[in-house]
Structures are given as structure tokens and as C-alpha cells.
Scaffold this motif. Structure first.
Motif, short mmCIF file in Angstrom:
data_model
loop_
_atom_site.label_atom_id
_atom_site.label_comp_id
_atom_site.label_asym_id
_atom_site.label_seq_id
_atom_site.Cartn_x
_atom_site.Cartn_y
_atom_site.Cartn_z
N GLY A 86 13.79 55.37 47.14
CA GLY A 86 14.43 54.85 45.84
C GLY A 86 14.92 53.47 45.71
N LYS A 87 14.08 52.60 46.37
CA LYS A 87 14.61 51.24 46.54
C LYS A 87 13.58 50.45 45.53
N ILE A 88 14.13 49.14 45.07
CA ILE A 88 13.10 48.17 44.25
C ILE A 88 12.78 47.08 45.26
N PHE A 89 11.80 46.35 44.72
CA PHE A 89 11.23 45.28 45.35
C PHE A 89 10.73 44.40 44.12
N ALA A 90 10.51 42.91 44.70
CA ALA A 90 9.94 42.07 43.58
C ALA A 90 8.65 41.35 44.18
N LEU A 91 7.70 41.09 43.40
CA LEU A 91 6.62 40.15 43.55
C LEU A 91 6.62 38.79 42.90
N LEU A 92 6.65 37.70 43.61
CA LEU A 92 6.79 36.41 42.95
C LEU A 92 5.32 35.83 43.00
N PHE A 93 4.69 35.61 41.90
CA PHE A 93 3.41 35.04 42.00
C PHE A 93 3.54 33.62 41.45
N LEU A 94 3.11 32.64 42.71
CA LEU A 94 3.17 31.05 42.36
C LEU A 94 1.86 30.40 42.23
N ASP A 95 1.77 29.42 41.18
CA ASP A 95 0.55 28.70 41.08
C ASP A 95 1.33 27.40 40.89
N LEU A 96 0.53 26.46 41.75
CA LEU A 96 0.99 24.88 41.69
C LEU A 96 0.53 24.30 40.49
N ASP A 97 1.32 23.44 39.87
CA ASP A 97 1.12 23.10 38.44
C ASP A 97 0.22 21.83 38.76
N GLN A 98 -1.13 21.83 37.82
CA GLN A 98 -2.10 20.80 38.07
C GLN A 98 -2.45 20.19 39.34
N PHE A 99 -2.58 21.37 40.48
CA PHE A 99 -3.09 21.16 41.45
C PHE A 99 -4.65 20.47 41.37
N LYS A 100 -5.51 20.79 40.37
CA LYS A 100 -6.79 20.30 40.35
C LYS A 100 -6.77 18.97 40.13
N ARG A 101 -5.77 18.36 39.66
CA ARG A 101 -5.74 16.83 39.30
C ARG A 101 -5.22 16.03 40.54
N ILE A 102 -4.55 16.79 41.51
CA ILE A 102 -4.46 16.10 42.82
C ILE A 102 -5.67 16.28 43.58
N ASN A 103 -6.25 17.27 43.37
CA ASN A 103 -7.54 17.37 44.26
C ASN A 103 -8.58 16.26 43.79
N ASP A 104 -8.75 16.24 42.38
CA ASP A 104 -9.68 15.19 42.13
C ASP A 104 -9.13 13.70 42.32
N LEU A 133 9.23 40.48 48.01
CA LEU A 133 10.52 40.37 48.45
C LEU A 133 11.01 41.78 48.54
N SER A 134 11.22 42.38 49.85
CA SER A 134 11.62 43.94 49.74
C SER A 134 13.08 44.29 49.86
N ASP A 135 13.27 45.24 49.06
CA ASP A 135 14.74 45.96 49.16
C ASP A 135 15.67 44.78 48.56
N ILE A 136 15.48 44.36 47.31
CA ILE A 136 16.49 43.16 46.96
C ILE A 136 17.69 43.81 46.24
N GLN A 137 17.71 44.81 46.31
CA GLN A 137 19.16 45.44 45.57
C GLN A 137 19.28 45.48 44.27
N LYS A 138 18.97 44.18 43.66
CA LYS A 138 18.87 44.02 42.12
C LYS A 138 17.98 42.98 41.67
N PRO A 139 17.25 42.77 40.62
CA PRO A 139 16.51 41.93 40.06
C PRO A 139 16.92 40.49 40.33
N GLU A 140 18.13 40.20 40.14
CA GLU A 140 18.70 38.91 40.04
C GLU A 140 18.38 38.27 41.38
N ASN A 141 18.50 39.10 42.33
CA ASN A 141 18.33 38.41 43.58
C ASN A 141 16.94 37.66 43.85
N ALA A 142 15.84 38.28 43.03
CA ALA A 142 14.38 37.85 42.71
C ALA A 142 14.71 36.21 42.38
#
Length: 710
Positions: free
Chosen positions: A298-316, A369-378
């Protein structure tokens, strides 16, 4: 169609694409990198060439006539010789589904069009090297497993008749027992086992001896020089001519090489070669386990999906090599952020092991993030990442900074399966980019749910005053020396028509944020004064009544006028009203707040300091604002019979309060032992369930009619 050149000693690459110009370009790039090439214009022809020429690596277009790249890849993988051939999918489809289909079909990697021709040859060489390493590791694993199945590198035996133990010198050498210059005993045999595994190994062998059954167990031994060796210990039961168990014969084998090979294979299979982070395969496996565990507990966890902003510009701008260095640096930053995320507002995570950071591909990362107690922790973790990522990275003389957009999904409110959780985190990430990048967003539906619930309570509070849904309960305050009722604390409750009884900690914070607290404070003061006067008119003995005012924007509540009008309307003497305020009101120390407190004293009101010792306590304000009553918080009282520190604090508060001329009231007295202890320390008054819980005005009148509460 076949164009085969320089096949002697050169690795062979099969280029499959229905576009002739692209085939020629790929062949040229590969030839420059030292590959021989063959070509096929469709999947069917590619399968035929694979069977006849056995290429080392295949560059396979996704969209082709007759047989597309996914089907071709699956067909090659199903062949006996297609297990280790490296397959690079070449796609113009820039979507997650196509990439996932490529991996499911058996591709080792993918590259999107347009192709960086310079990097293509290097990628081919790396893939070829990785493929050969994987093949060699698997061959080594099979050879080692078979060899060690047949070879007894050291033997031992236990006589099941007389329970004696014997161990060969070779077995002793393997276990690091070279310094034992006598017959090796059973205890010696187990002495080198790693401490954390000793109980498990001993229990396994002892159980096998007791029940006379074979066993097989892997464990680690620590050698005298501190080195570690992996041991496989197996045994069989030897029967005599009468079929009676006579001997337990065992063999110990050094399987360190096998374990190391397995670890190398595991790293190749489950970890990203560039950053060392978990890859998609490991992440999805862990996510599945996390969902099962969260469902069980009966626990909750969170997923944080990250994408670097304008990374293609740095590669180019700087090239793929600098882009790769940036990805490695960002991955290190992410790991540092996670390790430091258990200090804000209490533990955010149970431990570092409750998190997993993975690189999904390109510039996309995901954090579990496993077993975060509450969404605010994410959100706490996301804020740390947002602040840390823009650090300036110096990469081969270039100063480069990048930001990130983060989407957050919460299990189970944003999804109960892997696909939906990932999809919603991805959707929230794009929402963050739409908000201007360099921020985080929770998945929109969960935000709507939270806002809807808050709005429901807010609207309900607006109607609650009109519909008389608020009620006051009263808890007696007792003179400890006589147990007589000398006062009451008025405590607000909300009798919601649908939700039932709602405690104040659920609605007071919202009331403070919306300004409704002003009307609620006014209602509490008016109701308490009116009720006190009604008890007096019923010939009950006069008492003071304490009301706890929210300190939120106290100076803007016109509180003095409200108190004056309430006292006048109820014809109640001001000495019968006590105002409870918390330490945070004193800590505001604004000119207006000081003026309000002085006006209260001018009205002859008693001022009580509530929950003393739990906030940002400072003795200086007690001299600036002399209070009439100091209330010892229930947390100290409840622990006073067991914790020495609580008793020390209670005695100190009582002594200090009395020296300042203040009365001392102890909250939360629940047992006779607590009562006697607090009374013995010299507290003046008390309240708690030992005497009475908070009750309605009718029940309180009955209590007030009694001489004292025993």
C-alpha cells in the motif's frame, strides 16, 4: 544485389536499404572505417545474404517493401547463427514506439536519419567489439560451467556414522586455510566464509547433514590477504551396500572467473555503456517489481522523466563527442542530487537504495523514487535537480550549461501499470517544456484531482459558516491540586454533510491561505463567549474559556474589535476569556502584531502561549511579551514517564514560567502516573483524556456541575 569488396580479414557489414543513394553512402562510410560491405535492397534479400555470407554487423533500414526492418531483424535473430550478430536499426521514425519495436525485434542499437557519416564507422566498430565481447563471454561461461561440473578441485567428506569431518589440502588452499598446520576441522572449513554469509552456509550444511540430503550452495570466502573468492560447494550422499546413508561427499570449486564473467554480461545487458546508469531493460524490470511491492504494501512511488532542453543544439554546435561528455557529467550530477535528497523536511527517501536512475536513450533520463511517503517529496528532489543541472561544465575547453524539463507521475494515482506511468510522466515532461522549460510538472490529471479536492473544501467552508456546520467542542482545564474545573479550551470541528467530522488540521491551512480564517476566528470567539455566558445563566460556576486563534495575518483580522463586540454581545467579563496563540505569532515581531498583543492586555484578557517548546523557541520574547499562561506541549507530557529528557524540559519550563509570573498548564495528560508526575513538578493546571476528551456543550455542562473530576 551484391557488391562485396576486400573480404579477407576485414569485418563484413551488410547494408540493407531500399534507397540506393543511402546504401552507397553507408557503404562508403563503413569502408572508410575498415569494413567490407555487402548490400541488399529489401529484407528478403538480406535474409538470403545473411545465410550465405554470415556478416559480422547489419545496418538495417526500418521502412522497406516486401519485408520491413522489424520482421527482417526478428527473422535473423531466430536463425542459429544470428544470436550474436550486431544489428543497427536505421530509422527516420522519430517516435518511442518505433524504437521500442526495434529493441523487441532484437536490435542492438538504433540511429536516426539524417546520419552522421563520420560517427557511423566508429559506432560500427564499437558495436562489433561489444558483440564479440558478448560472444566470448558467453563461450567462456559455458566452458567454465562445464569444466567445473566435471573437475573436483578440492574435496571434503563427513562420516554420517561417527560424524567426523575430513578436508583435502587442495580444498583448504581454495578456502584460504594455508596457515592451518593441522587437520582442518569443520569450524576451520567455515571460518573463511564472508561474515554476512556464515549463518546461511552453516545452516545449509547442518540441515543437509541432519536430513542426509545433497545440496549445492554458492558463497564468498575472504582470503588472508583480503582478496575475495567465489566458491561453489556441492555434495552428494554415498550409500553403503545395504542402502544406508554412510558418507556425505562434497567438492568445493573456485568459480570466481564464472562470477566475474556473469557480472560483465550483466553490465552489458543492464547498464548504459556511456554513463554507467541503468538502461531501459533494467529500469523496466525494477519498475515491475516496484509496482508489485507497492501494491502489496500500500505504498506510493514516483517517476521523474527528464529531458535536457535543446540538447540537439549542443550536439550540432560542439559535436557528438562533447554531447557524450555532457551526458556523463549530467548523470553524475543526478546521482549527487539523489544522494542528498533525504535531508529536506525529514527523510524524503527511506535510503539511497530506494532510487534508480536510468538513461533511456539520447538525452532522456528517468528516476524511480521508491516509497516517497507523499508526492511533495518527489517535488523536493525535482527542485534539487532543476537547481543543480545548469552548473557550467567545462568540457575540453568549452564552457557548456544546459537545463532540464521534468515530468512527474505518481503511483497509483497517475497509473497502475508500467506503460501508463511512463506515458504520463512523459506527458508531464512535455507540459513542463510548454511552460517554458527548466521546470517540473506533475501529471496534469493528478494536479486536477488535488486542485479539485482543495476547491471542494474551500467552497464547503464558505457554505459551512452559513449552514452552521462548524461546532465547538470543549475540553476541561483542571486545577491539578483539587481536580476542579477552572476553564475550558474551545476546539473547532467541521461536521460536513457528506464527509462527516473533519478535524481542523485538514481545513485550517486552506482557510488561512484563502482568508476564510478571519470569519472562522470571528465565529469561534463569538460562539465561545456566548456559550460561556449561557453556562453562567444556567447557574453553573463561572470559568474562563480559551480560544486558539490562528496567527495567520493576525494584524489584518481586526481581531480586537471582534473580541470587544463578542464580549459585549454575550455580556461576558473579559477575565473569562483567554486567547491562545502559538510561538510563530511572537516570532513575526511586526509592529502591528506587537500592538495587537498590547491591546489584548489592555482589555484584561489572559494570553496563553500554546504548544511551548515545539516551535522556534526563544526566551527573549517572553520578556518582551509577558504572557499569563504557558502551555506545555502534549509531546513532552506523553513522554514524561519514560524519557528523562522530557522530564528535564518539563521541570525547566515550569521553573522558568513561575519565575516570570506565568501559570503553567500541561496538555495531553492521559494517565494517573503522568498526572502525579506533572503535579509533583509544580504545574498549576492540566487537561487531557485522563479527565475528559473534548465534548459538546451539553456534556460539558454536566461535567461543570460536578464538584471535581476524579
Amino acid at each position: 544485389m551484391l557488391d562485396k569488396t576486400s573480404l579477407d580479414e576485414k569485418p563484413l557489414a551488410l547494408v540493407v536499404d531500399d534507397d540506393l543513394s543511402l546504401r552507397l553512402s553507408m557503404c562508403a562510410a563503413l569502408a572508410k572505417a575498415g569494413f567490407a560491405t555487402v548490400e541488399a535492397e529489401n529484407g528478403r534479400e538480406a535474409v538470403e545474404i545473411f545465410q550465405s555470407d554470415a556478416p559480422d554487423i547489419i545496418l538495417l533500414d526500418v521502412v522497406m517493401p516486401e519485408m520491413d526492418g522489424f520482421a527482417t531483424c526478428s527473422a535473423i535473430r531466430s536463425m542459429p547463427t544470428g544470436k550474436y550478430t550486431q544489428i543497427l536499426m536505421v530509422t527516420g521514425l522519430d517516435d518511442t514506439e518505433s524504437i521500442e519495436r526495434a529493441f523487441e525485434a532484437g536490435a542492438n542499437d538504433f540511429v536516426a536519419k539524417p546520419i552522421n557519416w563520420t560517427m557511423l564507422g566508429h559506432r560500427g566498430k564499437y558495436m562489433l567489439r561489444a558483440g564479440r565481447a558478448m560472444e566470448e563471454l558467453n563461450k567462456s561461461k559455458r566452458r567454465l560451467a562445464k569444466t567445473q561440473e566435471l573437475a573436483l578441485l578440492g574435496n571434503w567428506e563427513i562420516d554420517l556414522i561417527n560424524n567426523s569431518f575430513h578436508c583435502s589440502p587442495e580444498a583448504g588452499r581454495l578456502l584460504g586455510l594455508t596457515k592451518v598446520h593441522r587437520q582442518i576441522s569443520y569450524n576451520d572449513f567455515l571460518a573463511s566464509v564472508a561474515i554476512q554469509e556464515q549463518d546461511r552456509v552453516k545452516e545449509k550444511i547442518d540441515s543437509a547433514v541432519k536430513f542426509k540430503r545433497p545440496f549445492s550452495i554458492n558463497y564468498r570466502v575472504i582470503l588472508p590477504d583480503g582478496a575475495q573468492r567465489h566458491i561453489l560447494n556441492r555434495c552428494e550422499i554415498f550409500f553403503n551396500e545395504n542402502g544406508v546413508e554412510e558418507m556425505m561427499l562434497g567438492a568445493v570449486q573456485d568459480v570466481t572467473q564464472l562470477k566475474n564473467a556473469e557480472e560483465e554480461i550483466r553490465l552489458l545487458a543492464f547498464y548504459d555503456s556511456l554513463t554507467g546508469l541503468a538502461n531501459r531493460t533494467l529500469f523496466m524490470d525494477r519498475l515491475g517489481h516496484e509496482i508489485a511491492s507497492a501494491n502489496r504494501h500500500g505504498k506510493i512511488f514516483a517517476l521523474l522523466f527528464l529531458d535536457l532542453d535543446q540538447f540537439k543544439r549542443i550536439n550540432d554546435s560542439f559535436g557528438h563527442h562533447i554531447g557524450d561528455l555532457l551526458l556523463k557529467n549530467v548523470s553524475e550530477t543526478l546521482q549527487k542530487c539523489i544522494r542528498k535528497s533525504d535531508s529536506a523536511t525529514g527523510p524524503v527517501l527511506a535510503s539511497d537504495s530506494d532510487t534508480l536512475i536510468a538513461r533511456l536513450g539520447g538525452d532522456e533520463f528517468i528516476i524511480l523514487l521508491s516509497d516517497i511517503q507523499k508526492p511533495e517529496n518527489a517535488a523536493i528532489v525535482a527542485r534539487k535537480i532543476i537547481q543543480a543541472i545548469p552548473t557550467v561544465y567545462v568540457l575540453e575547453g568549452h564552457e557548456i550549461s544546459v537545463t532540464t524539463s521534468i515530468g512527474i507521475s505518481i503511483f497509483p494515482v497517475d497509473g497502475k501499470d508500467m506503460e501508463l506511468l511512463l506515458k504520463n510522466a512523459d506527458s508531464a515532461m512535455y507540459h513542463a517544456k510548454e511552460k517554458g522549460r527548466n521546470n517540473y510538472q506533475f501529471y496534469k490529471n493528478s494536479l486536477n484531482d488535488a486542485v479539485s479536492e482543495r476547491y471542494s473544501l474551500e467552497q464547503g467552508m464558505r457554505n459551512a459558516l452559513k449552514r452552521d456546520e462548524f461546532v465547538l467542542y470543549y475540553q476541561p482545564q483542571i486545577e491539578l491540586a483539587t481536580r476542579r474545573i477552572v476553564g475550558a479550551e474551545a476546539l473547532i470541528r467541521w461536521l460536513h454533510p457528506q464527509k462527516g467530522m473533519i478535524p481542523p488540521d485538514k481545513f485550517i491551512p486552506i482557510a488561512e491561505e484563502t482568508g476564510l480564517i478571519i470569519d472562522i476566528n470571528k465565529w469561534v470567539i463569538q460562539t465561545a463567549c456566548r456559550q460561556n455566558e449561557q453556562w453562567r445563566q444556567a447557574d453553573l460556576k463561572p470559568i474562563r474559556i480559551a480560544v486558539n486563534l490562528s496567527g495567520y495575518q493576525l494584524a489584518s483580522q481586526n481581531i480586537i474589535q471582534i473580541i470587544q463586540e463578542a464580549l459585549a454581545d454575550a455580556d461576558l467579563d473579559s477575565s473569562n476569556l483567554e486567547i491562545e496563540i502559538t510561538e510563530n505569532v511572537f516570532m513575526q515581531e511586526t509592529k502591528d502584531t506587537i500592538g495587537i498583543l498590547k491591546q489584548m492586555k489592555d482589555l484584561k484578557l489572559r494570553i496563553a502561549l500554546d504548544d511551548f517548546g515545539t516551535g522556534y523557541s526563544s526566551l527573549s520574547y517572553l520578556t518582551t511579551f509577558p504572557v499569563d499562561v504557558i502551555k506545555i506541549d502534549r509531546s513532552f507530557v506523553m513522554g514524561c514517564t519514560m524519557l528523562e529528557n522530557s522530564r528535564v524540559i518539563i521541570k525547566a519550563i515550569i521553573a522558568m514560567g513561575h519565575s516570570l509570573g506565568s501559570k503553567i498548564v500541561a496538555e495531553g495528560i492521559e494517565t494517573e502516573e503522568q498526572f502525579e508526575l506533572i503535579k509533583g513538578y509544580g504545574a498549576d493546571e492540566g487537561q487531557g483524556y485522563l479527565f475528559s476528551p473534548p465534548v459538546n456543550h451539553i456534556e460539558f455542562a454536566r461535567l461543570l456541575a460536578q464538584e471535581c473530576l476524579l
